[in-house]
Scaffold this motif. Sequence first.
Motif, short mmCIF file in Angstrom:
data_model
loop_
_atom_site.label_atom_id
_atom_site.label_comp_id
_atom_site.label_asym_id
_atom_site.label_seq_id
_atom_site.Cartn_x
_atom_site.Cartn_y
_atom_site.Cartn_z
N LYS A 1 0.67 -0.79 0.40
CA LYS A 1 0.27 0.06 0.11
C LYS A 1 1.24 0.99 -0.12
O LYS A 1 0.79 2.06 -0.71
N ALA A 2 2.10 1.26 0.70
CA ALA A 2 3.05 2.86 1.13
C ALA A 2 3.35 2.35 -0.75
O ALA A 2 3.67 3.90 -1.21
N LYS A 3 4.43 0.96 -1.02
CA LYS A 3 4.14 2.07 -2.58
C LYS A 3 3.08 2.40 -3.79
O LYS A 3 3.66 2.94 -3.87
N TRP A 4 2.24 1.98 -3.53
CA TRP A 4 1.36 2.43 -4.01
C TRP A 4 1.39 4.05 -3.91
O TRP A 4 1.16 4.46 -4.84
N ASP A 5 0.59 4.24 -3.04
CA ASP A 5 0.63 5.35 -3.06
C ASP A 5 2.21 6.37 -3.03
O ASP A 5 1.73 6.98 -3.97
N ALA A 6 2.79 5.40 -2.79
CA ALA A 6 4.17 6.44 -3.68
C ALA A 6 3.72 6.62 -5.15
O ALA A 6 4.45 7.64 -5.75
N TRP A 7 3.85 5.88 -5.55
CA TRP A 7 3.92 6.02 -6.95
C TRP A 7 2.27 6.50 -7.57
O TRP A 7 2.47 7.22 -7.74
N HIS A 8 1.11 6.63 -6.80
CA HIS A 8 0.19 6.97 -7.19
C HIS A 8 0.04 8.60 -7.16
O HIS A 8 -0.66 9.18 -8.18
N ALA A 9 1.03 8.68 -6.19
CA ALA A 9 1.47 10.27 -6.03
C ALA A 9 2.21 11.64 -7.43
O ALA A 9 2.10 12.24 -6.69
N LEU A 10 3.38 10.11 -7.51
CA LEU A 10 3.05 10.87 -8.95
C LEU A 10 2.15 10.90 -10.13
O LEU A 10 2.95 12.17 -11.18
N GLY A 11 1.12 11.22 -10.47
CA GLY A 11 0.16 11.83 -10.94
C GLY A 11 0.72 11.10 -12.29
O GLY A 11 0.74 10.04 -12.28
N SER A 12 0.23 12.11 -13.37
CA SER A 12 0.46 11.86 -14.32
C SER A 12 1.82 12.43 -14.70
O SER A 12 2.13 12.59 -15.90
N LEU A 13 2.65 12.66 -14.25
CA LEU A 13 4.11 13.01 -14.21
C LEU A 13 4.70 12.02 -15.40
O LEU A 13 4.59 11.00 -15.45
N PRO A 14 4.97 12.51 -16.80
CA PRO A 14 6.03 11.95 -18.10
C PRO A 14 7.20 10.99 -17.39
O PRO A 14 7.93 10.85 -16.49
N LYS A 15 7.33 9.85 -18.39
CA LYS A 15 7.51 8.58 -18.40
C LYS A 15 9.54 9.53 -18.50
O LYS A 15 10.11 8.83 -17.69
#
Length: 396
Positions: A92-106
């Motif tokens: 869940k912590a990993k998902w939160d960190a990833w999700h927090a990046l929103g639509s940041l380009p690759k």
Amino acid sequence: MAGVAGRLARRWCSGALRSPLQVTRFPALQLHVCGPAMRASQKDFENAMNQVKLLKKDPGNEVKLKLYALYKQATEGPCNVPRPGVLDFINKAKWDAWHALGSLPKETARQNYVDLVSSLSASSESSGQVTPAADRKQPGSDALVVTSQDGITTITLNRPDKKNALTPQMYHDIMLALEAASKDDSAITVLTGNGDYYCSGNDLTNFTDIPPGEVEERARSGAVLLRDFVDCFIDFPKPLVAVVNGPAVGISVTLLGLFDVVYATDRATFHTPFSHLGQSPEGCSSYTFPKMMGPSKATEMLVFGKKLTAREACTQGLVTEVFPDSTFQKEVWVRLKAYSKLPPNAMRISKQVIRNREKEKLHAINAEESSILQERWLSDECMNAIVNFLSKKAKL
Ligand SMILES: CCCCCC/C=C/C(=O)SCCNC(=O)CCNC(=O)[C@H](O)C(C)(C)COP(=O)(O)OP(=O)(O)OC[C@H]1O[C@@H](n2cnc3c(N)ncnc32)[C@H](O)[C@@H]1OP(=O)(O)O
């Protein structure tokens, strides 16, 4: 150096390499850690992933989550998988960190990842802390890691659980790394080891699993590999520095005679147990050692297998300077960073002036040592010594 790729290709055609994968699986070369203004390439990104494995300090959970998130964003794009269940804390912590990046380009995520690793590497190096090897090696990491920073390309033997013993793959990878380093824009090249050993020499299990009838062919291809490998050190055009972080055995010791500078921790020892193994000297040591320390001291090492302390090796001229283990990394890297700022062409030319007039002789010595060793590998003395090592290992 120009001939390494050709020699590798020839050996592959002749079957000495097990498969093309051995070459293509070669890990990171030429790591360019970009500053913030630059755009990180896919190669920079892959190299940064390798560099994370060599961090000397645990960066802590928060940074690890950030690295994870940037990695996912750079490779998969925005997070669009379902959030893990409430009790699955870690994911869940990993998902939160990833999700927090929103639509940041690759591309931006890739750049941020490279910048973050670069800043972590800089602070980890300047702290001078050495973490136990087991903490630094990560499962699935490669046995050779190449990084390039501050004008220094560093080739790190990264097999600490086997004391950095050299496999055939590693010999090939080191040759490729040296060839790349000879052409990159770094001023100095360093060879070092990860963990408590610098290197325990040739991996003695290289002598196992040889099908009946192929022993002679394996000795022949081994001698070709050895010769090509040592040739790369003889021909290396830039200042080549060994950062000997712990004990050194066998070929990792003999090669030191071909380095321009050797810095050692006071914990290092230097051991060439060739007679014990039914083998004979390589790495041009039959010439460089007597020249450096006189024939009698060289005989004690190369024939009787006398193990030298770092201070003894320094007295004999094999080591340039010995440092207390507690400050070894810090002192050596500060010094090397200062040297790397000197004009690179002047350093390269001066090295060549010092070394070039012996090159031809060294190539001839290398050829002779390799062919003598080819015979030795087929001797009963050598076979018995290998069986002895393997039976001790198997607790027989
Ligand atoms: C193209 C071919 C070129 C060949 C050129 C010719 C080169 C010649 C040489 O380099 S000769 C020198 C060969 N090396 C040795 O004889 C060293 C053998 N190893 C040891 O004596 C010891 O392992 C040690 C003194 C290096 C370390 O001892 P210790 O601290 O007690 O650790 P371990 O023995 O438990 O080692 C841990 C782990 O590593 C394995 N290992 C260490 N060195 C080698 C090696 N050279 N080859 C294969 N494996 C090695 C060791 O077996 C242990 O493995 P395990 O945990 O049991 O699976």
